[in-house]
Design a protein around this motif. Structure first.
Motif, mmCIF file in Angstrom:
data_model
loop_
_atom_site.group_PDB
_atom_site.id
_atom_site.type_symbol
_atom_site.label_atom_id
_atom_site.label_comp_id
_atom_site.label_asym_id
_atom_site.label_seq_id
_atom_site.Cartn_x
_atom_site.Cartn_y
_atom_site.Cartn_z
ATOM 1 N N GLU A 274 -0.337 1.225 17.211
ATOM 2 C CA GLU A 274 0.148 1.818 18.463
ATOM 3 C C GLU A 274 -0.986 2.090 19.436
ATOM 4 O O GLU A 274 -0.741 2.289 20.635
ATOM 5 N N ARG A 275 -2.205 2.094 18.945
ATOM 6 C CA ARG A 275 -3.372 2.373 19.780
ATOM 7 C C ARG A 275 -4.234 1.141 20.001
ATOM 8 O O ARG A 275 -5.429 1.242 20.273
ATOM 9 N N GLY A 276 -3.624 -0.024 19.858
ATOM 10 C CA GLY A 276 -4.288 -1.256 20.254
ATOM 11 C C GLY A 276 -4.972 -2.043 19.166
ATOM 12 O O GLY A 276 -5.551 -3.098 19.432
ATOM 13 N N PHE A 277 -4.906 -1.563 17.921
ATOM 14 C CA PHE A 277 -5.502 -2.320 16.820
ATOM 15 C C PHE A 277 -4.491 -3.328 16.273
ATOM 16 O O PHE A 277 -3.279 -3.130 16.369
ATOM 17 N N GLU A 278 -4.996 -4.390 15.704
ATOM 18 C CA GLU A 278 -4.146 -5.384 15.052
ATOM 19 C C GLU A 278 -4.330 -5.276 13.543
ATOM 20 O O GLU A 278 -5.461 -5.167 13.059
ATOM 21 N N GLU B 280 0.825 -1.205 0.000
ATOM 22 C CA GLU B 280 0.000 0.000 0.000
ATOM 23 C C GLU B 280 0.864 1.261 0.000
ATOM 24 O O GLU B 280 2.045 1.246 0.369
ATOM 25 N N HIS B 281 0.236 2.367 -0.388
ATOM 26 C CA HIS B 281 0.870 3.678 -0.255
ATOM 27 C C HIS B 281 1.107 3.948 1.225
ATOM 28 O O HIS B 281 0.398 3.451 2.094
ATOM 29 N N HIS B 282 2.128 4.770 1.519
ATOM 30 C CA HIS B 282 2.441 5.049 2.916
ATOM 31 C C HIS B 282 1.313 5.768 3.649
ATOM 32 O O HIS B 282 1.259 5.743 4.891
ATOM 33 N N ALA B 283 0.405 6.409 2.930
ATOM 34 C CA ALA B 283 -0.751 7.013 3.587
ATOM 35 C C ALA B 283 -1.599 5.943 4.275
ATOM 36 O O ALA B 283 -2.249 6.223 5.289
ATOM 37 N N ILE B 284 -1.597 4.736 3.741
ATOM 38 C CA ILE B 284 -2.275 3.611 4.382
ATOM 39 C C ILE B 284 -1.360 2.946 5.402
ATOM 40 O O ILE B 284 -1.746 2.711 6.557
ATOM 41 N N LEU B 285 -0.130 2.629 5.006
ATOM 42 C CA LEU B 285 0.765 1.882 5.886
ATOM 43 C C LEU B 285 1.092 2.647 7.164
ATOM 44 O O LEU B 285 1.107 2.075 8.259
ATOM 45 N N HIS B 286 1.357 3.940 7.055
ATOM 46 C CA HIS B 286 1.680 4.722 8.242
ATOM 47 C C HIS B 286 0.457 4.933 9.125
ATOM 48 O O HIS B 286 0.578 4.995 10.356
ATOM 49 N N THR B 287 -0.719 5.027 8.514
ATOM 50 C CA THR B 287 -1.944 5.131 9.302
ATOM 51 C C THR B 287 -2.219 3.818 10.019
ATOM 52 O O THR B 287 -2.640 3.806 11.186
ATOM 53 N N ALA B 288 -1.971 2.709 9.343
ATOM 54 C CA ALA B 288 -2.141 1.395 9.981
ATOM 55 C C ALA B 288 -1.190 1.250 11.165
ATOM 56 O O ALA B 288 -1.575 0.732 12.228
#
Length: 394
Positions: free
Chosen positions: A113-117, A100-108
């Protein structure tokens, strides 16, 4: 610079003259705030509605499902963050891909960091996601699948319809980053079961700083920018009327010219690929051979560095880009090229050339002739190539 051949249209495109012409009055003449109640401003409210309808029609969507943003990165952030927030009581698992584009990867990564997998799916050697892998990754707590429509580096078009059907079958929201695909390939959100879609104006001969997020009616994601009641209270801030007119006009132009325009791009792209692959040895074409964007060609040239190649191309008046991140201060090669299985030493020698409808056969001939000389010169300075040549001559 006496000569300029621009082959970096995946990075940005030239604003079309008719787009600029349509935008200009909204800077100096029709400058009213669409939220005001007097007639001078209400004209702009109608214009915004007209552009929203135009974009919706291009996707087979409804006008009240189009939300204007500042571009693709904001749209991607909104889709992931707001979905995560709204659906976290149902689950905290998201599926995406390694390319993915970093707009997706960095958001993921931010959400992790906030508890999502987050599950990052592998792709095959051409950059294709296997829909079976998407389905296998689904868990009871999966709330979102996000897979790009077409890759920005290697141009591979993903099996979006099949992935959308899987997401729909399991009752999971499906988002696609269509920044590279919108205006280049036909897209219908209903046929592909797309719940959210990101796009950006400057990728289709529109202005920078404007994009949109399609959000299917009934998707309960949160507001992204708080303040006023703009964009049906989901994205506050005074509407960028010139930009909205720009992306609407660019969309109209892209849809009207798509068949003829992309046929020409595909013809020139294939001519470029044929010459490069036949005339420059030890070269690899990256991306799917047929299921790729009509204007995308991505190569890896063994034994050279992409940054040096870009500098030499620039000196010859040719604008391209490298899959290598060297130009941004990193020594790591493209995450996309690594994901399709290329070793570091080959991935470093990558070149992405993305065409537009103005590129001619004479332009391609000039580019390939320059490229042949540049690759030969750089390999002549490479100890790795020297060692390789010695082994080949034994």
């Amino acid at each position: 610079m006496s000569k300029l051949i621009y082959l970096d249209n995946a990075a940005t495109t030239k604003t079309a003259p008719e787009v600029l012409e349509a935008m200009l009055p909204y800077f100096t003449e029709q400058y009213g705030n669409p939220s005001a109640i007097y007639s001078f401003a209400s004209h702009n409210k109608d214009v915004v509605a007209e552009q929203r309808e135009r974009i919706a029609n291009a996707l087979g969507a409804k006008s009240n499902e189009i939300y204007f943003t500042a571009g693709g990165s904001e749209s991607d952030n909104w889709a992931l963050k707001a979905t995560a927030e709204a659906y976290q009581n149902k689950g905290k698992h998201i599926i995406t891909t390694k390319i993915e584009h970093h707009a997706i990867l960095h958001t993921a990564a931010y959400l992790e960091e906030r508890g999502f997998e987050v599950t990052y799916l592998d792709v095959d050697e051409y950059g294709k996601v296997n829909p079976a892998d998407v389905e296998a990754a689904i868990r009871p707590d999966t709330i979102l699948i996000s897979v790009m429509y077409a890759n920005n580096e290697i141009g591979t078009i993903e099996p979006i319809k099949e992935i959308g059907e899987i997401a729909h079958k399991h009752g999971i929201l499906f988002h696609t980053d269509a920044v590279q695909a919108f205006g280049q390939v036909p897209i219908n959100v209903d046929e592909c079961h797309i719940d959210m879609l990101s796009a950006s104006g400057h990728k289709l001969n529109g202005p920078k700083g404007i994009g949109f997020l399609y959000i299917r009616k009934g998707v309960k994601i949160r507001s992204f920018v708080h303040g006023g009641a703009q964009e049906r209270k989901r994205r506050a801030g005074t509407e960028n009327v010139p930009g909205i007119v720009g992306i609407g006009t660019a969309t109209k132009r892209a849809i009207a010219t798509m068949e003829e325009r992309t046929a020409k791009e595909r013809e020139m792209r294939d001519y470029l690929i044929k010459r490069v692959m036949e005339e420059i040895p030890y070269t690899k074409l990256n991306g799917h051979p047929t299921d790729r964007l009509p204007n995308n060609a991505n190569f890896c040239f063994r034994f050279i560095e992409g940054e040096s190649m870009l500098i030499r191309l620039d000196m010859a008046g040719i604008c391209g880009s490298s899959g290598s991140a060297c130009t941004s201060g990193s020594l790591d090669p493209s995450h996309v090229l690594l994901a399709i299985g290329l070793p570091h030493e080959i991935a470093h020698g990558s070149l992405r050339l993305t065409l537009n409808e103005e590129i001619t056969k004479e332009d391609i001939d000039y580019v390939v002739d320059q490229l042949k000389t540049i690759v030969s010169d750089l390999r002549g300075m490479s100890p790795l190539y020297e060692d390789f040549a010695k082994k080949q001559n034994k």
